[in-house]
Design a protein around this motif. Structure first.
Motif, PDB file in Angstrom:
ATOM      1  N   ASN A 131       1.122  -1.091   0.335  1.00  0.00           N
ATOM      2  CA  ASN A 131      -0.069   0.030   0.075  1.00  0.00           C
ATOM      3  C   ASN A 131       0.891   1.355  -0.311  1.00  0.00           C
ATOM      4  OD1 ASN A 131      -2.280  -1.682   0.121  1.00  0.00           O
ATOM      5  ND2 ASN A 131      -2.795  -1.294   2.297  1.00  0.00           N
ATOM      6  N   ALA A 132       2.234   1.497   1.008  1.00  0.00           N
ATOM      7  CA  ALA A 132       2.799   2.525   1.070  1.00  0.00           C
ATOM      8  C   ALA A 132       3.329   2.613  -0.060  1.00  0.00           C
ATOM      9  CB  ALA A 132       4.116   1.883   2.053  1.00  0.00           C
ATOM     10  N   ALA A 133       3.298   1.491  -0.939  1.00  0.00           N
ATOM     11  CA  ALA A 133       4.669   2.289  -2.459  1.00  0.00           C
ATOM     12  C   ALA A 133       3.537   2.194  -3.688  1.00  0.00           C
ATOM     13  CB  ALA A 133       5.331   0.485  -2.957  1.00  0.00           C
ATOM     14  N   GLY A 134       2.491   2.020  -3.310  1.00  0.00           N
ATOM     15  CA  GLY A 134       1.636   2.841  -4.365  1.00  0.00           C
ATOM     16  C   GLY A 134       0.606   1.668  -4.856  1.00  0.00           C
ATOM     17  N   GLY A 135       0.379   0.507  -4.478  1.00  0.00           N
ATOM     18  CA  GLY A 135      -0.007  -0.568  -4.941  1.00  0.00           C
ATOM     19  C   GLY A 135      -1.318  -1.097  -3.628  1.00  0.00           C
ATOM     20  N   SER A 136      -1.879  -2.273  -4.187  1.00  0.00           N
ATOM     21  CA  SER A 136      -3.110  -2.467  -3.392  1.00  0.00           C
ATOM     22  C   SER A 136      -3.325  -3.853  -3.578  1.00  0.00           C
ATOM     23  CB  SER A 136      -4.584  -2.029  -4.216  1.00  0.00           C
ATOM     24  OG  SER A 136      -4.267  -3.012  -5.557  1.00  0.00           O
ATOM     25  N   MET A 137      -4.402  -4.165  -2.614  1.00  0.00           N
ATOM     26  CA  MET A 137      -4.452  -5.872  -2.461  1.00  0.00           C
ATOM     27  C   MET A 137      -6.391  -5.265  -2.043  1.00  0.00           C
ATOM     28  SD  MET A 137      -2.882  -8.654  -0.041  1.00  0.00           S
ATOM     29  CE  MET A 137      -3.795  -9.754   1.092  1.00  0.00           C
ATOM     30  N   VAL A 138      -6.782  -6.986  -3.131  1.00  0.00           N
ATOM     31  CA  VAL A 138      -8.056  -6.858  -2.918  1.00  0.00           C
ATOM     32  C   VAL A 138      -8.623  -8.559  -2.363  1.00  0.00           C
ATOM     33  CG1 VAL A 138      -8.944  -4.959  -3.641  1.00  0.00           C
ATOM     34  CG2 VAL A 138      -8.246  -7.309  -4.984  1.00  0.00           C
ATOM     35  N   ALA A 139      -9.584  -8.987  -1.834  1.00  0.00           N
ATOM     36  CA  ALA A 139      -9.775 -10.361  -1.638  1.00  0.00           C
ATOM     37  C   ALA A 139     -10.334 -10.871  -3.383  1.00  0.00           C
ATOM     38  CB  ALA A 139     -11.473 -10.328  -0.925  1.00  0.00           C
ATOM     39  N   ILE A 140     -10.541 -12.258  -3.304  1.00  0.00           N
ATOM     40  CA  ILE A 140     -11.149 -13.188  -4.454  1.00  0.00           C
ATOM     41  C   ILE A 140     -11.784 -12.029  -4.815  1.00  0.00           C
ATOM     42  CG2 ILE A 140     -11.394 -14.564  -5.610  1.00  0.00           C
ATOM     43  CD1 ILE A 140      -8.542 -14.447  -5.370  1.00  0.00           C
ATOM     44  N   ASP A 141     -13.097 -11.628  -4.809  1.00  0.00           N
ATOM     45  CA  ASP A 141     -14.297 -11.357  -5.078  1.00  0.00           C
ATOM     46  C   ASP A 141     -14.460  -9.968  -5.205  1.00  0.00           C
ATOM     47  OD1 ASP A 141     -14.280 -10.134  -2.404  1.00  0.00           O
ATOM     48  OD2 ASP A 141     -15.938 -11.438  -1.893  1.00  0.00           O
ATOM     49  N   GLY A 142     -12.985  -8.966  -5.462  1.00  0.00           N
ATOM     50  CA  GLY A 142     -12.701  -7.926  -5.284  1.00  0.00           C
ATOM     51  C   GLY A 142     -13.221  -7.161  -4.341  1.00  0.00           C
ATOM     52  N   SER A 143     -13.661  -6.758  -2.905  1.00  0.00           N
ATOM     53  CA  SER A 143     -13.774  -6.526  -1.511  1.00  0.00           C
ATOM     54  C   SER A 143     -12.864  -6.014  -1.019  1.00  0.00           C
ATOM     55  CB  SER A 143     -15.000  -7.855  -0.795  1.00  0.00           C
ATOM     56  OG  SER A 143     -13.992  -8.614  -0.462  1.00  0.00           O
ATOM     57  N   PRO A 144     -12.355  -5.169  -0.003  1.00  0.00           N
ATOM     58  CA  PRO A 144     -11.412  -5.045   0.599  1.00  0.00           C
ATOM     59  C   PRO A 144     -11.280  -5.727   1.851  1.00  0.00           C
ATOM     60  CG  PRO A 144     -13.174  -3.268   1.343  1.00  0.00           C
ATOM     61  CD  PRO A 144     -13.631  -4.136   0.216  1.00  0.00           C
ATOM     62  N   PHE A 145      -9.558  -6.047   1.792  1.00  0.00           N
ATOM     63  CA  PHE A 145      -8.998  -6.528   2.255  1.00  0.00           C
ATOM     64  C   PHE A 145      -9.233  -6.390   3.861  1.00  0.00           C
ATOM     65  CE2 PHE A 145      -5.912  -9.977   4.224  1.00  0.00           C
ATOM     66  CZ  PHE A 145      -6.075 -11.231   2.703  1.00  0.00           C
ATOM     67  N   LEU A 146      -9.625  -6.832   4.562  1.00  0.00           N
ATOM     68  CA  LEU A 146      -9.572  -6.316   6.228  1.00  0.00           C
ATOM     69  C   LEU A 146      -8.707  -7.120   6.686  1.00  0.00           C
ATOM     70  CD1 LEU A 146     -13.247  -4.773   5.946  1.00  0.00           C
ATOM     71  CD2 LEU A 146     -10.960  -4.209   5.027  1.00  0.00           C
ATOM     72  N   TYR A 147      -8.221  -7.078   8.154  1.00  0.00           N
ATOM     73  CA  TYR A 147      -7.546  -7.785   9.389  1.00  0.00           C
ATOM     74  C   TYR A 147      -8.825  -7.492  10.223  1.00  0.00           C
ATOM     75  CZ  TYR A 147      -4.066  -7.706   5.859  1.00  0.00           C
ATOM     76  OH  TYR A 147      -3.240  -7.818   4.898  1.00  0.00           O
ATOM     77  N   GLY A 148      -7.886  -8.654  11.822  1.00  0.00           N
ATOM     78  CA  GLY A 148      -8.862  -8.429  12.838  1.00  0.00           C
ATOM     79  C   GLY A 148     -10.091  -9.587  12.692  1.00  0.00           C
ATOM     80  N   LYS A 149      -9.910 -10.950  12.010  1.00  0.00           N
ATOM     81  CA  LYS A 149     -10.998 -11.504  11.336  1.00  0.00           C
ATOM     82  C   LYS A 149     -11.134 -12.434  12.656  1.00  0.00           C
ATOM     83  CE  LYS A 149      -9.664 -12.642   7.749  1.00  0.00           C
ATOM     84  NZ  LYS A 149      -8.437 -11.636   6.945  1.00  0.00           N
ATOM     85  N   ARG A 150     -11.408 -11.975  13.667  1.00  0.00           N
ATOM     86  CA  ARG A 150     -11.590 -13.307  15.114  1.00  0.00           C
ATOM     87  C   ARG A 150     -12.640 -14.192  14.968  1.00  0.00           C
ATOM     88  NH1 ARG A 150      -8.712 -11.562  19.328  1.00  0.00           N
ATOM     89  NH2 ARG A 150      -9.908 -13.215  20.529  1.00  0.00           N
ATOM     90  N   GLU A 151     -13.672 -14.561  13.672  1.00  0.00           N
ATOM     91  CA  GLU A 151     -14.629 -15.508  14.044  1.00  0.00           C
ATOM     92  C   GLU A 151     -13.654 -16.415  13.058  1.00  0.00           C
ATOM     93  OE1 GLU A 151     -14.545 -12.622  10.205  1.00  0.00           O
ATOM     94  OE2 GLU A 151     -14.498 -12.195  12.183  1.00  0.00           O
ATOM     95  N   ARG A 152     -13.090 -16.275  12.474  1.00  0.00           N
ATOM     96  CA  ARG A 152     -12.315 -16.999  11.070  1.00  0.00           C
ATOM     97  C   ARG A 152     -10.467 -17.381  11.696  1.00  0.00           C
ATOM     98  NH1 ARG A 152     -13.065 -16.073   5.450  1.00  0.00           N
ATOM     99  NH2 ARG A 152     -11.410 -17.787   5.435  1.00  0.00           N
ATOM    100  N   ASN A 153     -10.823 -17.087  13.323  1.00  0.00           N
ATOM    101  CA  ASN A 153      -9.113 -17.505  14.336  1.00  0.00           C
ATOM    102  C   ASN A 153      -7.914 -16.695  12.911  1.00  0.00           C
ATOM    103  OD1 ASN A 153     -10.113 -18.433  16.228  1.00  0.00           O
ATOM    104  ND2 ASN A 153     -10.153 -20.344  15.552  1.00  0.00           N
ATOM    105  N   PHE A 154      -7.850 -15.217  12.023  1.00  0.00           N
ATOM    106  CA  PHE A 154      -7.726 -14.656  11.588  1.00  0.00           C
ATOM    107  C   PHE A 154      -6.981 -15.438  10.180  1.00  0.00           C
ATOM    108  CE2 PHE A 154      -7.330 -13.070  15.565  1.00  0.00           C
ATOM    109  CZ  PHE A 154      -6.503 -11.975  15.920  1.00  0.00           C
ATOM    110  N   ASP A 155      -7.636 -16.365   9.740  1.00  0.00           N
ATOM    111  CA  ASP A 155      -7.820 -16.938   8.661  1.00  0.00           C
ATOM    112  C   ASP A 155      -8.149 -15.838   7.108  1.00  0.00           C
ATOM    113  OD1 ASP A 155      -7.308 -19.927   6.869  1.00  0.00           O
ATOM    114  OD2 ASP A 155      -9.300 -18.987   6.537  1.00  0.00           O
ATOM    115  N   ASN A 156      -7.413 -16.336   6.972  1.00  0.00           N
ATOM    116  CA  ASN A 156      -7.613 -15.048   5.332  1.00  0.00           C
ATOM    117  C   ASN A 156      -8.423 -16.156   3.765  1.00  0.00           C
ATOM    118  OD1 ASN A 156      -5.928 -13.259   6.786  1.00  0.00           O
ATOM    119  ND2 ASN A 156      -4.497 -13.745   5.654  1.00  0.00           N
TER     120      ASN A 156
END
Length: 271
Positions: free
Chosen positions: A236-261
């Motif tokens: 992100n800081a270098a000018g790029g980006s990352m999204v989930a496979i479906d194009g949605s924002p890739f977010l953190y703190g997914k405790r309901e998934r035990n931090f699985d992506n």
């Protein structure tokens, strides 16, 4: 490791000053195990772990407890043992040895990863690859920086700015996992214009895109938040980006998934 010369506004960052020496300290400890040859055991999920993982994590956790005592830390080996600490809007993710398979195979492509999450977004991260002396750092508002260090030198090493390259009109340079490439990834590559596929281990794949050496990194297989957060912050800081496979924002703190992506696409541009 030699001291780093950083621009004043980066050198004054509390996160940079906290994360960087801890990444180097953990890297030194890892290399001590690497040089003598590690013993390997298996976790409950059958993934390998060595004494270097636990040693590096202990050093990082102790250091973060001193430097940033009021920020919760989610660390790989602690979570593997069943400890998932409470987290708020701001927390740290630690992968003390990303690329354990690369570490065991002795190809040098393993890293120390530390990232700061704020409101589910990675805002700062450090990646250090001690066997190949590659260091990368990124922080929101301060840009992305990298250098080649020299463990045997006392000379000051200057950090250089790091930027992604523009999205190419033709074929893409794709970076793929050296140890975890799978059929869905190959199927995805059939749908895009590919010039070259480069294999790399651990979070170094993010560094290649952030440095303008590659364009895209698709990942359909399982990862954990600590595997990717530092690379995501740097990208992100270098000018790029990352999204989930479906194009949605890739977010953190997914405790309901035990931090699985979920799966993701990391790329050198923003849309």
């Amino acid at each position: 490791m030699p001291p780093l010369k950083a621009p004043p506004y980066l050198a004054q960052s509390e996160i940079f000053q906290s994360f960087t020496p801890l990444a180097f300290e953990a890297g030194r400890a890892i290399m001590g195990v690497y040089d003598r040859g590690p013993s390997v055991t298996l976790k409950a999920d059958a993934s390998p772990v060595t004494e270097a993982d636990g040693l590096a994590e202990a050093l990082i956790l102790e250091g973060l407890g001193r430097c940033l005592p009021n920020i919760a830390v989610v660390a790989e080996e602690a979570c593997s043992s069943g400890y998932f600490p409470p987290t708020g809007e701001r927390f740290i993710l630690v992968d003390p040895l990303d690329g354990t398979k690369e570490f065991i195979s002795r190809n040098g492509e393993f890293t120390v990863n530390i990232a700061l999450i704020e409101d589910q977004v990675p805002i700062a991260g450090v990646i250090f690859a001690p066997a190949i002396n590659r260091f990368c750092y990124g922080e929101r508002g301060l840009g992305a920086w990298h250098c080649k260090t020299d463990a045997d030198s006392t000379d000051v090493v200057e950090l250089l700015p790091m930027h992604t390259r523009p999205q190419p009109d033709g074929g893409l340079v794709v970076v793929a996992s050296r140890s975890h490439r799978d059929a869905p990834t190959d199927a995805y590559l059939e749908t895009i214009a590919v010039d070259t596929v480069v294999s790399a281990g651990s979070s170094l794949k993010f560094c290649l895109i952030a440095a303008g050496e590659a364009d895209i990194y698709p990942r359909f297989g399982r990862t954990m938040e600590w595997d990717v957060a530092a690379g995501h912050a740097i990208l992100n800081a270098a000018g790029g980006s990352m999204v989930a496979i479906d194009g949605s924002p890739f977010l953190y703190g997914k405790r309901e998934r035990n931090f699985d992506n979920p799966g993701f696409i990391a790329r050198g541009w923003r849309e």
